[in-house]
Design an enzyme around this catalytic site. Sequence first.
Site, PDB file in Angstrom:
ATOM      1  N   GLU A 351       0.857  -1.188   0.000  1.00 38.01           N
ATOM      2  CA  GLU A 351       0.000   0.000   0.000  1.00 38.01           C
ATOM      3  C   GLU A 351       0.889   1.232   0.000  1.00 38.01           C
ATOM      4  O   GLU A 351       1.893   1.278   0.727  1.00 38.01           O
ATOM      5  CB  GLU A 351      -0.887   0.091   1.264  1.00 38.01           C
TER       6      GLU A 351
HETATM    7  O1  IFM Z   1      -7.578   2.738   4.116  1.00 41.42           O
HETATM    8  C1  IFM Z   1      -6.493   2.291   4.863  1.00 41.42           C
HETATM    9  C2  IFM Z   1      -6.306   0.798   4.662  1.00 41.42           C
HETATM   10  O2  IFM Z   1      -7.442   0.080   4.998  1.00 41.42           O
HETATM   11  C3  IFM Z   1      -5.166   0.311   5.517  1.00 41.42           C
HETATM   12  N1  IFM Z   1      -3.976   1.097   5.294  1.00 41.42           N
HETATM   13  C4  IFM Z   1      -4.102   2.523   5.336  1.00 41.42           C
HETATM   14  C5  IFM Z   1      -5.214   2.982   4.427  1.00 41.42           C
HETATM   15  C6  IFM Z   1      -5.338   4.512   4.473  1.00 41.42           C
HETATM   16  O3  IFM Z   1      -5.623   4.941   5.761  1.00 41.42           O
END
Ligand code: IFM
Length: 453
Positions: A351
Amino acid sequence: MTDRTRFPAEFLWGAATSAYQIEGSPLADGAGVSNWHRFSHRPGTVAHGDTGDLACDHYRRWRDDLQWMRRLGLSAYRFSIAWHRLFPDGRSGPNPKGLDFYQRLVDALNQAGIEPFITLHHWDMPAALEDLGGWAHRDCPQRFADYAHCLFRALAGRVRLFATLNEPWVIVHEGYLQGGHPPGLRSPAKARLAAHHLLLGHGLAVAAFRADGQGRIGLVVNLEPKHPASDRPEDQAAASRLDAYMNRQFLDPLWFGAYPDELAEIFGPDQVEFPAADWRLIRQPVDFLGINYYSRAVVRADPAHPPFYAQALPPQGECTAMGWEVYPAGLETCLLWVKDRYPGVPLYVTENGAAFDDPPPSAGRVADPRRTDYFRTHLRALHRAMAQGAPVQGYFAWSLLDNFEWTYGYAKRFGLIHVDFATQTRTLKDSGRFYQQVIESQGAILDDPPGGG
Ligand code: IFM
């Protein structure tokens, strides 16, 4: 690798989402009630009273969303399974209709040449398990492993990449220590138990995977450099406490079979001893690590803030709509730190992304130059880390779609694709177009000056 920004041909270019944040239809087809469904329906928990009842309606519109992934040129898609769709009460399952939804999605992804990357637990779980005590209860790890085992068998040969947990630190910190997420507890003792049981659940799931799964399995953690605000020993110690709590708490156990020493300082008598058999499970090798990266923290000692006696300073530089400092160098730092401290496994950036207050779509476009800059600078930082030996095999932008940002509701938009939540219309943002070009050019476009992309 050369000075030019080029990524290897086999590098995975992905986008990520999670079940509760996009699916909607939370009770459809025999699903049980999840902890997040229940929590978001409690007044005062989520901004504007938002819930995941509809979200991006992905449960019904997933075929259209797959077309958007193709348009972006993604080679991988990271998403999570809603545990409560398969095991409605946490014990009996699998519910065939719930399983069927994910099998159809996985098959369609494979047919489209998009590699499915599955997260087993991205925060939502059967509410019935939370009633037993959630992750603070010793049975929860086994219930999780049973669910995982069932999924490994059902998807064998169709999915190559599984992550057990997403950001266990957030589950523990927000759910068991700060009370902002379900189960809404504020208990250092339960927070310690939950952390340990999450790791045990991870270990049991890895053992089940080794027995019956195919492909590779790993863990996804969120990391953040903790920089001391000054050279004062108190600030240095404060930064190292927060570093232990957030960055090392879930990785030291996998590599070294022990928690960082600072946890005993922080939690005192709540830092209990756990059986040796737990450690054997927790310490099993994983096939990869997923790193979620968003920002950093500058930390100073603060006697008024137990149990950490530390505080993050308000950010000085550019911030996202979440109030998080934009700090691309931190991605490079984290990846190199992981390579050195936890060697021997491939990494994925599972992410990375930013919420900004985007203007509404106009003439089929959403002008979001700050998000484009965020991706450009972070992808360059990723490339620098790879040039220094960080074994990164893929990158997943957060997020494919604007979605339900937990307690912030729909107000914070992280998507490459804008979602009009009233009509469910999708519009590719300029940053999505930019990411498309990054993928198409294998990174070459990152060498162009800002404004060109
Ligand atoms: O949306 C969240 C995700 O579910 C987990 N990591 C961080 C993202 C942004 O806050």
